[in-house]
Design an enzyme around this catalytic site. Structure first.
Site, PDB file in Angstrom:
ATOM      1  N   HIS A  14       4.685   3.900  -0.813  1.00 45.50           N
ATOM      2  CA  HIS A  14       5.836   4.010  -1.435  1.00 45.50           C
ATOM      3  C   HIS A  14       6.060   5.372  -1.528  1.00 45.50           C
ATOM      4  O   HIS A  14       5.517   6.210  -1.748  1.00 45.50           O
ATOM      5  CB  HIS A  14       6.222   3.022  -2.587  1.00 45.50           C
ATOM      6  CG  HIS A  14       5.564   3.545  -3.997  1.00 45.50           C
ATOM      7  ND1 HIS A  14       5.704   3.137  -5.296  1.00 45.50           N
ATOM      8  CD2 HIS A  14       4.484   4.618  -4.271  1.00 45.50           C
ATOM      9  CE1 HIS A  14       4.942   3.841  -6.076  1.00 45.50           C
ATOM     10  NE2 HIS A  14       4.457   4.676  -5.540  1.00 45.50           N
ATOM     11  N   CYS A  23       5.703  12.226  -6.517  1.00 43.30           N
ATOM     12  CA  CYS A  23       5.911  10.993  -5.889  1.00 43.30           C
ATOM     13  C   CYS A  23       6.969  10.582  -4.893  1.00 43.30           C
ATOM     14  O   CYS A  23       6.952   9.635  -4.303  1.00 43.30           O
ATOM     15  CB  CYS A  23       6.396  10.193  -7.255  1.00 43.30           C
ATOM     16  SG  CYS A  23       5.050  10.191  -8.500  1.00 43.30           S
ATOM     17  N   HIS A  27       2.996   8.177  -0.172  1.00 46.37           N
ATOM     18  CA  HIS A  27       1.811   7.865  -0.681  1.00 46.37           C
ATOM     19  C   HIS A  27       1.536   6.338  -0.872  1.00 46.37           C
ATOM     20  O   HIS A  27       2.222   5.647  -0.863  1.00 46.37           O
ATOM     21  CB  HIS A  27       1.467   8.543  -1.836  1.00 46.37           C
ATOM     22  CG  HIS A  27       2.191   8.337  -3.173  1.00 46.37           C
ATOM     23  ND1 HIS A  27       3.535   8.811  -3.307  1.00 46.37           N
ATOM     24  CD2 HIS A  27       1.940   7.408  -4.085  1.00 46.37           C
ATOM     25  CE1 HIS A  27       4.192   8.094  -4.457  1.00 46.37           C
ATOM     26  NE2 HIS A  27       3.176   7.285  -4.903  1.00 46.37           N
ATOM     27  N   HIS A  29      -0.804   3.164  -2.875  1.00 47.81           N
ATOM     28  CA  HIS A  29      -1.890   2.587  -4.137  1.00 47.81           C
ATOM     29  C   HIS A  29      -2.402   1.329  -3.865  1.00 47.81           C
ATOM     30  O   HIS A  29      -1.864   0.602  -2.790  1.00 47.81           O
ATOM     31  CB  HIS A  29      -0.855   2.319  -5.544  1.00 47.81           C
ATOM     32  CG  HIS A  29      -0.261   3.510  -6.019  1.00 47.81           C
ATOM     33  ND1 HIS A  29      -0.817   4.399  -6.757  1.00 47.81           N
ATOM     34  CD2 HIS A  29       1.238   4.009  -5.837  1.00 47.81           C
ATOM     35  CE1 HIS A  29       0.163   5.317  -6.971  1.00 47.81           C
ATOM     36  NE2 HIS A  29       1.271   5.011  -6.636  1.00 47.81           N
ATOM     37  N   HIS A  67      -0.111  -4.159   2.545  1.00 46.90           N
ATOM     38  CA  HIS A  67       0.109  -3.150   3.602  1.00 46.90           C
ATOM     39  C   HIS A  67       1.417  -2.934   4.260  1.00 46.90           C
ATOM     40  O   HIS A  67       1.692  -2.788   5.578  1.00 46.90           O
ATOM     41  CB  HIS A  67      -0.867  -3.698   4.976  1.00 46.90           C
ATOM     42  CG  HIS A  67      -2.293  -3.329   4.676  1.00 46.90           C
ATOM     43  ND1 HIS A  67      -2.867  -4.008   3.631  1.00 46.90           N
ATOM     44  CD2 HIS A  67      -3.273  -2.389   5.022  1.00 46.90           C
ATOM     45  CE1 HIS A  67      -4.167  -3.648   3.507  1.00 46.90           C
ATOM     46  NE2 HIS A  67      -4.536  -2.609   4.409  1.00 46.90           N
ATOM     47  N   GLU A 113      -1.137   0.288 -11.132  1.00 48.59           N
ATOM     48  CA  GLU A 113      -0.801   1.275  -9.951  1.00 48.59           C
ATOM     49  C   GLU A 113      -2.137   2.065  -9.682  1.00 48.59           C
ATOM     50  O   GLU A 113      -2.510   2.561  -8.794  1.00 48.59           O
ATOM     51  CB  GLU A 113       0.421   1.869  -9.779  1.00 48.59           C
ATOM     52  CG  GLU A 113       0.557   3.018 -10.427  1.00 48.59           C
ATOM     53  CD  GLU A 113       1.860   3.844 -10.275  1.00 48.59           C
ATOM     54  OE1 GLU A 113       2.715   3.196  -9.642  1.00 48.59           O
ATOM     55  OE2 GLU A 113       1.783   5.099 -10.530  1.00 48.59           O
TER      56      GLU A 113
END
Ligand SMILES: Nc1nc2c(c(=O)[nH]1)N=C([C@H](O)[C@H](O)COP(=O)(O)OP(=O)(O)OP(=O)(O)O)CN2
Ligand SMILES: [Zn+2]
Length: 124
Positions: A14, A23, A27, A29, A67, A113
């Site tokens: 995201h 952010c 990237h 999680h 994914h 997360e």
């Protein structure tokens, strides 16, 4: 009142604007998800709801997230970005829609997360 909890996980990417600058970069999680449901009455089997049935509902939701690049999913957009808060709300709503027994309510969903940060949606 009885409360059941099931846990699962998914991996996704995201980008978040207007949080920390880092952010904004694409990237990912590995989110750990906890879903709680609650109700007053046990069935004849002595359970609130079969864990297997609950896990099946949650697995169907995970298939939509796992994914994926979350920002590209129809549900999320700039006004409703894929933060852990909004992910928890999305899962809570989708789970409630899948549970056919009107006496069983999703009570809370927590989206971890990382191992030290999570957001919980507590259903009203
Ligand atoms: N309330 C929220 N705050 C933040 C969210 C969120 O969903 N809700 N998300 C992020 C980002 O996803 C970011 O990737 C994570 O940021 P942060 O925890 O600060 O960074 P790290 O994973 O690197 O953790 P460290 O403890 O700093 O190593 C940000 N904020
Ligand atoms: Zn992030």
């Amino acid at each position: 009142m009885y409360e059941l909890k099931i846990v699962t996980h998914f991996a996704a990417a995201h980008q978040l604007k207007m949080v920390a600058e880092k952010c904004e970069n694409l990237h990912g999680h590995n989110w750990n998800i906890e879903v709680c449901v609650a109700g007053e009455k046990l069935n004849r089997a002595g359970v609130l709801m079969d864990f297997g049935e609950l896990k099946q509902c949650l697995n169907e939701i995970m298939e939509k997230l796992d994914h994926k690049f979350l920002n590209e999913l129809e549900y999320f957009n700039d006004d409703n970005p894929p933060s852990s808060e909004n992910i928890a709300f999305y899962i809570a709503t989708a789970m409630q829609e899948k549970i056919s027994d009107p006496l069983i309510k999703v009570s809370r969903v927590t989206a971890w997360e990382s191992e030290n940060a999570c957001a919980t949606y507590i259903c009203p």
